[in-house]
Write an enzyme that holds these catalytic residues in place. Structure first.
Site, PDB file in Angstrom:
ATOM      1  CB  CYS A  98      -0.888   0.122   1.261  1.00 50.78           C
ATOM      2  SG  CYS A  98      -1.908   1.741   0.963  1.00 50.78           S
ATOM      3  CB  CYS A 101       0.645   1.050   4.149  1.00 50.68           C
ATOM      4  SG  CYS A 101      -1.348   1.101   4.157  1.00 50.68           S
TER       5      CYS A 101
END
Length: 175
Positions: A98, A101
């Site tokens: 991600c 993230c």
């Protein structure tokens, strides 16, 4: 063989490519090179060689020993939540694939330096702890839970990339 012997036959033997007329491009090459799959096109000749890595990527999943934000398991998180704390607990649900993230991890490291003894920041890999993430109703990544040390206050949940100042405000004013 009746058709082959008559003068009006439609049968003609295949013409072979020969170097009789070298000006024609097909006659200059043999059939093996025309239909070969190993010939290089002009586009492939212009491509650069594969890149070399300047440094080897760090082992692990974006979590190193010298990071302040540590990766915890579901059992360790549950023990932290149930146990006695005198500082707020921030749980980051992330995945290694991600992009937001990874950006959030950098912001959380800065926050961990700033709130070194005033907040505890931990992270949970949703690929490793998918059942725990499902139980915590993590639908999008990154998801942050801000849990107050006061058990009477509700936890604050955020989803998606949030600015560093917003995290400071939640820690300072809401917890």
């Amino acid at each position: 063989m009746l058709l082959a012997s008559t003068p009006f036959s439609f049968y003609a033997p295949p013409k072979l490519l020969s170097p009789a007329n070298p000006s024609h491009p097909l006659k200059r090459r043999d059939i093996a090179t025309i239909f070969s799959t190993t010939t290089k096109s002009p586009v492939s000749l212009l491509q650069s060689p594969p890149r070399k890595l300047l440094a080897t990527p760090p082992p692990g999943k974006f979590v190193r020993e010298d990071y302040l934000v540590k990766k915890f398991s579901a059992k360790e998180i549950q023990d932290l939540i149930k146990g006695e704390r005198n500082v707020p607990l921030i749980i980051d649900f992330y995945a290694t694939w991600c992009g937001p993230c990874i950006l959030m991890a950098q912001e959380l490291e800065m926050l961990a330096v700033e709130y070194e003894s005033n907040a505890m920041i931990v992270k949970v890999d949703t690929d490793d702890e998918y059942e725990f993430a499902r139980d915590m109703q993590v639908r999008g990544l990154p998801t942050l839970y801000f849990i107050s040390p006061d058990p009477n206050k509700d936890a604050i949940r955020t989803e998606g990339l949030i600015p560093l100042q917003m995290m400071r405000d939640i820690i300072d004013k809401s917890l």
